[in-house]
Write a protein that holds these residues in place. Structure first.
Motif, mmCIF file in Angstrom:
data_model
loop_
_atom_site.group_PDB
_atom_site.id
_atom_site.type_symbol
_atom_site.label_atom_id
_atom_site.label_comp_id
_atom_site.label_asym_id
_atom_site.label_seq_id
_atom_site.Cartn_x
_atom_site.Cartn_y
_atom_site.Cartn_z
ATOM 1 N N LEU A 2 10.438 44.328 106.229
ATOM 2 C CA LEU A 2 9.486 45.466 105.639
ATOM 3 C C LEU A 2 8.132 44.833 106.132
ATOM 4 N N GLU A 3 7.637 45.749 107.050
ATOM 5 C CA GLU A 3 6.403 45.761 107.599
ATOM 6 C C GLU A 3 5.240 46.281 106.734
ATOM 7 N N GLU A 4 5.407 47.484 106.511
ATOM 8 C CA GLU A 4 4.478 48.425 105.753
ATOM 9 C C GLU A 4 5.109 49.241 104.566
ATOM 10 N N LEU A 5 4.310 49.507 103.500
ATOM 11 C CA LEU A 5 5.019 50.425 102.481
ATOM 12 C C LEU A 5 4.058 51.161 102.130
ATOM 13 N N TYR A 6 4.347 52.610 102.125
ATOM 14 C CA TYR A 6 3.307 53.305 101.643
ATOM 15 C C TYR A 6 3.942 54.248 100.448
ATOM 16 N N VAL A 7 3.038 54.173 99.449
ATOM 17 C CA VAL A 7 3.399 55.064 98.313
ATOM 18 C C VAL A 7 2.357 56.092 97.749
ATOM 19 N N ASN A 8 3.078 57.258 97.516
ATOM 20 C CA ASN A 8 1.938 58.415 97.026
ATOM 21 C C ASN A 8 2.542 59.129 95.941
ATOM 22 N N ASN A 9 1.605 58.996 94.974
ATOM 23 C CA ASN A 9 1.855 59.990 93.629
ATOM 24 C C ASN A 9 3.236 59.652 93.084
ATOM 25 N N VAL A 10 3.175 58.142 92.628
ATOM 26 C CA VAL A 10 4.274 57.805 91.995
ATOM 27 C C VAL A 10 3.576 57.076 90.760
ATOM 28 N N ALA A 11 3.853 57.882 89.499
ATOM 29 C CA ALA A 11 3.163 57.526 88.331
ATOM 30 C C ALA A 11 1.860 56.946 88.474
ATOM 31 N N LEU A 12 1.252 55.837 88.060
ATOM 32 C CA LEU A 12 0.028 55.280 88.480
ATOM 33 C C LEU A 12 -0.568 55.106 89.699
ATOM 34 N N ILE A 13 0.383 55.400 90.862
ATOM 35 C CA ILE A 13 -0.013 54.989 92.266
ATOM 36 C C ILE A 13 -0.429 56.398 92.687
ATOM 37 N N ASP A 14 -1.599 56.495 93.295
ATOM 38 C CA ASP A 14 -2.100 57.787 93.955
ATOM 39 C C ASP A 14 -1.796 57.853 95.542
ATOM 40 N N ASN A 15 -2.454 56.564 96.115
ATOM 41 C CA ASN A 15 -2.328 56.480 97.440
ATOM 42 C C ASN A 15 -2.270 54.851 97.664
ATOM 43 N N LEU A 16 -1.178 54.375 98.034
ATOM 44 C CA LEU A 16 -1.164 52.865 98.230
ATOM 45 C C LEU A 16 -0.641 52.488 99.488
ATOM 46 N N LYS A 17 -1.190 51.579 100.119
ATOM 47 C CA LYS A 17 -0.525 50.904 101.412
ATOM 48 C C LYS A 17 -0.496 49.475 101.077
ATOM 49 N N ILE A 18 0.778 48.856 101.499
ATOM 50 C CA ILE A 18 0.850 47.261 101.490
ATOM 51 C C ILE A 18 1.378 46.928 102.493
ATOM 52 N N ASP A 19 0.782 45.708 103.412
ATOM 53 C CA ASP A 19 1.171 45.226 104.279
ATOM 54 C C ASP A 19 1.976 43.979 104.019
ATOM 55 N N PHE A 20 3.293 43.790 104.385
ATOM 56 C CA PHE A 20 4.063 42.772 104.032
ATOM 57 C C PHE A 20 4.128 41.915 105.396
ATOM 58 N N LYS A 21 4.457 40.520 105.460
ATOM 59 C CA LYS A 21 4.304 39.587 106.407
ATOM 60 C C LYS A 21 5.726 38.837 106.454
ATOM 61 N N PRO A 22 5.991 38.370 107.628
ATOM 62 C CA PRO A 22 7.264 37.345 107.726
ATOM 63 C C PRO A 22 6.821 36.277 106.771
ATOM 64 N N GLY A 23 8.058 35.635 106.173
ATOM 65 C CA GLY A 23 8.122 34.476 105.169
ATOM 66 C C GLY A 23 8.143 34.880 103.818
ATOM 67 N N PHE A 24 7.006 34.060 102.963
ATOM 68 C CA PHE A 24 7.085 34.431 101.593
ATOM 69 C C PHE A 24 5.852 35.412 101.254
ATOM 70 N N ASN A 25 6.076 36.570 100.642
ATOM 71 C CA ASN A 25 5.298 37.282 100.169
ATOM 72 C C ASN A 25 5.467 37.592 98.467
ATOM 73 N N ILE A 26 4.110 37.418 97.914
ATOM 74 C CA ILE A 26 4.237 37.197 96.545
ATOM 75 C C ILE A 26 3.411 38.524 95.838
ATOM 76 N N LEU A 27 4.065 39.030 94.760
ATOM 77 C CA LEU A 27 3.088 40.256 94.216
ATOM 78 C C LEU A 27 3.005 39.740 92.608
ATOM 79 N N THR A 28 1.745 39.533 92.309
ATOM 80 C CA THR A 28 1.216 39.267 91.066
ATOM 81 C C THR A 28 0.210 40.202 90.249
ATOM 82 N N GLY A 29 0.105 40.107 88.999
ATOM 83 C CA GLY A 29 -0.850 40.925 88.429
ATOM 84 C C GLY A 29 -0.724 40.980 86.904
ATOM 85 N N GLU A 30 -1.432 41.500 85.915
ATOM 86 C CA GLU A 30 -1.094 41.652 84.757
ATOM 87 C C GLU A 30 -0.092 42.394 84.112
#
Length: 562
Positions: A2-30
């Motif tokens: 997965l290289e790129e993820l686009y999310v539009n109008n999903v719950a709290l997400i209005d317009n979001l683009k995330i670039d993923f890389k080869p190897g180890f990708n981490i998502l953190t947050g409150e």
């Protein structure tokens, strides 16, 4: 991957683009920042059911799309070709929309798919392992495939499946032969009648189309002759009538005379001359056509009788003349089989016996390799599980022979083995199938252990682990981070975590946060590096992004990784 993820109008997400890389990708947050929304968005690309309730307030639809780079997996290539999907530069764009009316669309490279097809496609691309995911690991067939890949016998299994298919067809053929004498004689009589009826017609491929054309000409001969005669008269003329050719001849003479004065008209003169000779040739051909084609009621009757015979045979034995001819050929072959029944039956039985011996031999060879390699595999997986906080775990790769009520082996296209992964997480508990494990966290760790051991034998390039760290900490969390990072050298790993000891191993650290603007809440996702990453790890350690102790601890942990 997965290289790129686009999310539009999903719950709290209005317009979001995330670039993923080869190897180890981490998502953190409150907690509540929207990490689970991102995991849910990816699960929509997996083919999971979507609910219009996730559409952001005020929007009519939600959309998730992903760009995936694909490997050279032959099975994936065949699947895409069958669906008419062409990758572009080894990439696929998967797009899924959900609408407020409950409907939605799924496209891959603009080719529409249904949800079940997306499930099939995504199984080639990525796995999701989390608290609430339905793991493919619990499938008996998937467990067999994993063991076969580990044992290096996948190609042998494919060859066995072909051999098993041949044997099945031979047995079916024998079953069809095993008719009662009365039924056999009855079928022989029917076949002889069919062969006689079709053979007497002496059919010629394509003759029906040819006869139909000739029949139409004769049937409408009067109208046809009238039209051809009128066309000829307009060209040649007769009696007091002046035809087009005579007028054209006069015009040509005048144009030739004009060309003697102005040479630029010579081209027109030449073109008109060519037209004149073409029309003159057509006129003569129409004249010959009138004299050659005379009406013949006898021939018309013959055509109608022949077409009647052909129509009757097509109605009984096939939609086309070629179908009827093929039916005749098949009937002759079947008659030969029935008339030589005893000889054919014994020959078929001998062939079946030979194939059965091959099947038994090959199935036994497959089983031996599965048992041998299963014993090694279970120890390797067990060791990883112990390092992941399951010190008393027992893991068993059970390879048992399937048997029927008569206690004889039952063969399938993959051999006679029933393969099952069994586990006992705690001392004193019996070994049970892994689907009976209650804890989602344990199931995720089991999957991680299996994937770690089998990473080189699994064609799937990407894996999402959603809160695999639930209920663990300390040394176990450090070990979990180590195994995830190790697995990421062979696969793309996307992991949602609350633990700093896991997050510091990432090659690509993404922080998910929640903001409020103009009285609306939004989820954002940003790559964090350098000091921002130190602050995020410090927050994960102590809930404090500014404290000197937390920041120093975070720097130390990150320095050990890098």
């Amino acid at each position: 991957m997965l290289e790129e993820l686009y999310v539009n109008n999903v719950a709290l997400i209005d317009n979001l683009k995330i670039d993923f890389k080869p190897g180890f990708n981490i998502l953190t947050g409150e907690s509540g920042s929207g990490k689970s929304l991102i995991a849910g968005a990816i699960s929509l690309l997996k083919g999971n059911k979507g609910d219009s309730g996730i559409i952001r307030t005020g929007a009519d639809s939600a959309e998730v799309s992903g760009i995936f780079t694909i490997n050279s997996d032959l099975e994936l290539a065949k699947w895409l070709e069958a669906k008419g999907i062409t990758p572009e530069e080894n990439s696929l764009i998967i797009r899924r929309t959900l609408k407020s009316n409950g409907r939605g669309t799924i496209t891959v490279q603009s080719v529409p798919l249904v949800r079940n097809e997306l499930v099939e496609l995504s199984s080639f691309l990525f796995d999701i392992h989390g608290q609430h995911e339905q793991h493919t690991l619990i499938s008996e067939d998937k467990q067999r495939i994993l063991l076969d890949n580990y044992s290096g016998i996948s190609e042998d299994v494919v060859l066995f499946s072909s051999l098993f298919d041949i044997l099945s067809k031979l047995k079916k053929k024998l079953s069809e032969h095993e008719l009662s004498e009365k039924e056999r004689l009855r079928e022989i009589d029917i076949l002889k009648f069919v062969i006689s009826e079709i053979s007497e017609a002496k059919l010629v491929p394509g003759e029906d189309e040819k006869i139909e054309k000739e029949h139409k000409i004769l049937l409408e001969h009067e109208k046809l002759f009238k039209f051809v005669d009128e066309a000829h008269e307009q060209l040649a003329g007769s009696g007091s009538q002046t035809g087009l050719l005579l007028k054209l001849k006069t015009a040509l003479n005048s144009l030739n005379s004009a060309a003697l004065i102005d040479e630029s008209l010579g081209n027109f003169s030449e073109r008109m001359s060519n037209s004149f000779f073409d029309l003159e040739d057509i006129s003569e051909s129409l004249r010959d056509y009138k004299f050659k084609n005379s009406y013949s009621p006898e021939k018309l009757q013959l055509y109608e009788e022949r077409l009647s015979v052909i129509y009757k045979l097509k109605k009984k034995y096939g939609g086309t003349l070629n179908d009827v001819i093929k039916y005749l050929e098949d009937s002759i072959e079947r008659l030969s089989e029935l008339e030589n029944f005893d000889a054919n039956r014994e020959e078929l039985k001998a062939e079946i016996k030979k194939k059965e011996e091959e099947v038994v031999k090959k199935a036994s060879e497959l089983s031996e390799k599965r048992v041998k390699n299963g014993a090694v595999l279970e120890k390797e997986i067990e060791e990883v599980l112990k390092s992941l906080g399951m010190p008393n775990v027992q893991f068993k790769v059970s390879v048992q022979i399937r048997k029927n009520e008569s206690n004889k082996p039952v063969y399938t296209p993959y051999g006679f083995d029933k393969i099952e992964f069994l586990i006992s997480p705690n001392t004193g508990e019996p070994l049970k199938p892994i689907e009976q494990i209650a804890s989602g966290g344990e199931l995720s760790r089991i999957m991680l252990a299996i994937k770690s051991v089998l990473s080189n034998n699994d064609p799937v390039d990407s894996m999402l682990f959603d809160e695999i760290d639930s209920g663990i900490g300390g040394e176990i969390a450090v070990s979990l981070g180590y195994h995830l990072q190790k697995l990421s050298t062979a696969k793309q790993i996307i992991c949602i975590t609350h633990l700093a000891s896991i997050a510091v191993n990432a090659d690509n650290h993404i922080r998910v946060r929640k903001i409020i603007e103009n009285q609306r809440t939004f989820t954002r996702a940003d790559k964090v590096e350098n000091n921002d990453r130190v602050a995020e790890v410090a927050r994960m350690l102590a809930g404090d992004q500014k404290g000197d102790v937390s920041l120093e601890h975070a720097r130390v942990m990150l320095s050990k990784k890098f």
